[in-house]
Design a protein around this motif. Structure first.
Motif, mmCIF file in Angstrom:
data_model
loop_
_atom_site.group_PDB
_atom_site.id
_atom_site.type_symbol
_atom_site.label_atom_id
_atom_site.label_comp_id
_atom_site.label_asym_id
_atom_site.label_seq_id
_atom_site.Cartn_x
_atom_site.Cartn_y
_atom_site.Cartn_z
ATOM 1 N N GLU A 1 0.825 -1.205 0.000
ATOM 2 C CA GLU A 1 0.000 0.000 0.000
ATOM 3 C C GLU A 1 0.862 1.259 0.000
ATOM 4 N N LYS A 2 1.939 1.199 0.749
ATOM 5 C CA LYS A 2 2.860 2.336 0.795
ATOM 6 C C LYS A 2 3.466 2.595 -0.581
ATOM 7 N N MET A 3 3.727 1.530 -1.340
ATOM 8 C CA MET A 3 4.322 1.648 -2.662
ATOM 9 C C MET A 3 3.292 1.987 -3.741
ATOM 10 N N GLY A 4 1.980 1.869 -3.410
ATOM 11 C CA GLY A 4 0.943 2.171 -4.379
ATOM 12 C C GLY A 4 0.819 1.127 -5.463
ATOM 13 N N VAL A 5 1.012 -0.144 -5.118
ATOM 14 C CA VAL A 5 0.928 -1.227 -6.092
ATOM 15 C C VAL A 5 -0.528 -1.439 -6.487
ATOM 16 N N THR A 6 -0.796 -1.395 -7.799
ATOM 17 C CA THR A 6 -2.148 -1.622 -8.304
ATOM 18 C C THR A 6 -2.114 -2.679 -9.398
ATOM 19 N N VAL A 7 -3.254 -3.362 -9.588
ATOM 20 C CA VAL A 7 -3.348 -4.363 -10.641
ATOM 21 C C VAL A 7 -4.204 -3.770 -11.758
ATOM 22 N N GLN A 8 -3.612 -2.868 -12.524
ATOM 23 C CA GLN A 8 -4.301 -2.216 -13.625
ATOM 24 C C GLN A 8 -3.336 -2.071 -14.798
ATOM 25 N N ASP A 9 -3.889 -2.110 -16.006
ATOM 26 C CA ASP A 9 -3.055 -1.901 -17.189
ATOM 27 C C ASP A 9 -2.983 -0.390 -17.464
ATOM 28 N N ASP A 10 -2.362 0.319 -16.519
ATOM 29 C CA ASP A 10 -2.268 1.777 -16.624
ATOM 30 C C ASP A 10 -0.905 2.244 -17.091
ATOM 31 N N GLY A 11 -0.048 1.307 -17.490
ATOM 32 C CA GLY A 11 1.280 1.658 -17.999
ATOM 33 C C GLY A 11 2.322 1.828 -16.917
ATOM 34 N N GLU A 12 1.953 1.710 -15.633
ATOM 35 C CA GLU A 12 2.903 1.893 -14.535
ATOM 36 C C GLU A 12 3.183 0.546 -13.887
ATOM 37 N N PHE A 13 4.452 0.254 -13.639
ATOM 38 C CA PHE A 13 4.835 -1.064 -13.132
ATOM 39 C C PHE A 13 6.158 -0.963 -12.379
ATOM 40 N N TRP A 14 6.440 -1.990 -11.581
ATOM 41 C CA TRP A 14 7.675 -2.074 -10.803
ATOM 42 C C TRP A 14 8.618 -3.101 -11.431
ATOM 43 N N MET A 15 9.929 -2.833 -11.307
ATOM 44 C CA MET A 15 10.974 -3.771 -11.727
ATOM 45 C C MET A 15 12.097 -3.705 -10.717
ATOM 46 N N THR A 16 12.806 -4.814 -10.548
ATOM 47 C CA THR A 16 14.042 -4.734 -9.772
ATOM 48 C C THR A 16 15.061 -3.958 -10.597
ATOM 49 N N PHE A 17 15.986 -3.300 -9.915
ATOM 50 C CA PHE A 17 16.987 -2.527 -10.646
ATOM 51 C C PHE A 17 17.899 -3.443 -11.460
ATOM 52 N N GLU A 18 18.068 -4.667 -10.988
ATOM 53 C CA GLU A 18 18.858 -5.637 -11.753
ATOM 54 C C GLU A 18 18.190 -5.919 -13.098
ATOM 55 N N ASP A 19 16.866 -6.078 -13.107
ATOM 56 C CA ASP A 19 16.151 -6.298 -14.363
ATOM 57 C C ASP A 19 16.165 -5.052 -15.244
ATOM 58 N N VAL A 20 16.110 -3.878 -14.627
ATOM 59 C CA VAL A 20 16.202 -2.634 -15.393
ATOM 60 C C VAL A 20 17.508 -2.603 -16.173
ATOM 61 N N CYS A 21 18.601 -2.940 -15.503
ATOM 62 C CA CYS A 21 19.915 -2.937 -16.160
ATOM 63 C C CYS A 21 20.037 -4.052 -17.190
ATOM 64 N N GLN A 22 19.236 -5.109 -17.026
ATOM 65 C CA GLN A 22 19.287 -6.235 -17.955
ATOM 66 C C GLN A 22 18.516 -5.935 -19.244
ATOM 67 N N TYR A 23 17.359 -5.275 -19.123
ATOM 68 C CA TYR A 23 16.477 -5.109 -20.287
ATOM 69 C C TYR A 23 16.583 -3.724 -20.930
ATOM 70 N N PHE A 24 16.872 -2.693 -20.157
ATOM 71 C CA PHE A 24 16.992 -1.347 -20.726
ATOM 72 C C PHE A 24 18.437 -1.100 -21.157
ATOM 73 N N THR A 25 18.618 -0.217 -22.121
ATOM 74 C CA THR A 25 19.968 0.096 -22.618
ATOM 75 C C THR A 25 20.471 1.452 -22.136
ATOM 76 N N ASP A 26 19.560 2.355 -21.766
ATOM 77 C CA ASP A 26 19.980 3.718 -21.408
ATOM 78 C C ASP A 26 19.142 4.250 -20.250
ATOM 79 N N ILE A 27 19.795 5.026 -19.391
ATOM 80 C CA ILE A 27 19.129 5.794 -18.351
ATOM 81 C C ILE A 27 19.604 7.231 -18.471
ATOM 82 N N ILE A 28 18.689 8.170 -18.339
ATOM 83 C CA ILE A 28 19.050 9.593 -18.313
ATOM 84 C C ILE A 28 18.651 10.154 -16.955
#
Length: 485
Positions: free
Chosen positions: A145-172
């Protein structure tokens, strides 16, 4: 309103970094996750997460994207649900506590996580920690609840930072640089200077020399000097070019390829560089509107040379330098000491000499336990030093004196000195000289030697290239040959 339009145009054109700078007035730092191998290097990944967390906690903006190599790749959806070419906004950064109840509190197991939002407002990540993922059972209801986790296809989602570094190529990361002394957070000292790359037929007045690949014209670029006044300090440098008005209206984003190099120079330099010295750092060259570099440098004086990649290109730019204490950043405009009405009476320098003390050996030990003071080494009779000095000399018969002292609380102890004659024909000469006392007629040897490079030239803009600078402590003789500070 015009500023907002330009920001939206930049965003629509795919240049997220420029849009973030326009919206915030901060400085953007691009991170290439692939080149940095953050997915496989846990130490680097943890350090990056801490920096991302700090930027987010202080109101900065962050985005992540997956590079689209071809036009066909743009907006291609991957099996994991992510879309190539989209600028995902980072909306939260947290260390999430795992477990339930008091056990979770005492166990204190945390996971580095980031919440992202797809600009489409739909189509989410479907891997671990996605909205309906089983992993959320590891997190207590109150924490969810503190994190605001919802089960909706609203385009907002959580990832571990390890997965972020695995799947994304760039951070700004777009930092909001705090310059307020009333803030509880770190306060930066900002130096802001406007400059321009301009063409001129006279090489001494030309200011569009191109990058270091063009050695004949590189030093014709604008040059700026600044000081690091702490033993070591973090320095943030950003150069922003001014886009052509026509391209700004049309939204084409046609920028010059720009970048900059930073050189560690003599402690008393105040005229333009004309030959290579030790390169302390350098930025990438990219046709982006702004280029950012974060670097840590030891105490000393540095010259920034901002350039276009190719010579002859013109444009205006803004240079911003952030340090912990005021850096006294300013442009170097003169190539050599100016001639004035007093030059005919007092004389004009006939020779320029660069003195570089590499280190000392065999110094007298202190009986009271006081240490030989050095910015690099302490408590040693064989210190290595890291400062150079440049001298514009009127009286060539008067030598340059280098003195070494032992720092004490009440009064410094003189350990010895060497007198340098600086023969202009003795270029790149390495001298190992015995320390002597201060007797003017018959100096006696004292314990210890000092190693120095002495480079001289009758041309005041032609001090030869030297190897990497180290550290020294020089107390020159007073009079005409004292360094110009």
């Amino acid at each position: 309103m015009s500023q907002l339009k330009e920001s939206r145009t930049a965003l629509d054109g795919g240049n997220t970094a420029d849009a973030l700078v326009d919206f915030t007035g901060g400085v953007s730092e691009p991170i290439d996750l692939t080149d940095g191998d953050f997915a496989n290097d846990e130490t680097k990944r943890n350090q990056l997460f801490e920096r991302v967390l700090k930027v987010h906690s202080r109101g900065g903006l962050i985005s992540a994207s997956i590079k689209a190599v071809t036009a066909a790749d743009m907006e291609a959806r991957l099996a994991c649900g992510l879309v190539k070419g989209h600028a995902y906004a980072v909306t939260d950064v947290r260390k999430v506590r795992l477990g339930h109840g008091l056990l979770a509190f005492f166990k204190s197991e945390k996971l580095d996580m980031i919440r992202l939002r797809n600009p489409w407002g739909e189509r989410e990540w479907n891997g671990p920690w996605s909205d309906t993922s089983e992993e959320w059972k590891k997190v207590s209801k109150s924490e969810r609840e503190k994190m605001g986790v919802t089960v909706q296809d609203d385009g907002e989602f959580w990832m571990t930072f390890e997965d972020v570094c695995q799947y994304f190529t760039d951070i700004i990361k777009c930092r909001l640089i705090n310059t307020s002394y009333l803030s509880i957070h770190k306060t930066w000292e900002e130096a802001r200077l406007r400059g321009a790359w301009t063409r001129h037929e006279d090489p001494m007045q030309n200011r569009s020399g191109g990058c270091i690949n063009h050695k004949d014209t590189f030093f014709q670029n604008p040059q700026y000097i600044f000081e690091v006044k702490k033993p070591e300090d973090e320095v943030l440098i950003c150069i922003q070019q001014r886009p052509k008005r026509s391209t700004r209206r049309e939204g084409k984003g046609e920028n010059l390829a720009i970048g900059f190099d930073i050189y560690k120079v003599e402690e008393n330099r105040q005229y333009r560089m004309h030959s290579l010295q030790h390169k302390a750092a350098s930025s990438i060259y990219i046709n982006s509107r702004s280029v950012f570099l974060r670097t840590e440098q030891p105490e000393g004086r540095y010259v920034i040379i901002p350039t276009t990649f190719e010579p002859g290109h013109t444009g205006e730019f803004l240079l911003r330098v952030f340090t912990d204490v005021p850096s006294n950043c300013r442009e170097l405009c003169l190539d050599e000491p100016p001639r004035t009405c007093w030059s005919s009476l007092c004389g004009y320098p006939q020779q320029v000499t660069q003195v570089h003390v590499l280190g000392a050996a065999g110094l007298k030990d202190s009986s009271t336990g006081e240490k030989v003071r050095s910015a690099v080494q302490r408590g040693t009779s064989t210190p290595e030093y890291n400062v150079k000095g440049i001298f514009y000399r009127k009286k060539l018969a008067q030598p340059i004196t280098v003195q070494i002292w032992n720092h004490r609380v009440l009064k410094d102890e003189f350990l010895g000195q060497v007198c340098l004659k600086t023969d202009p024909d003795d270029l790149q000469a390495l001298h190992t000289l015995h320390l002597q006392d201060r007797s003017s007629r018959h100096p006696s040897d004292l314990p210890g030697t000092v190693a120095v490079h002495v480079l001289s030239s009758a041309s005041l803009t032609a001090v030869p290239q030297e190897a990497q600078s180290l550290l020294w402590k020089s107390l020159p003789a007073t009079g005409e040959d004292a360094p110009i500070l």
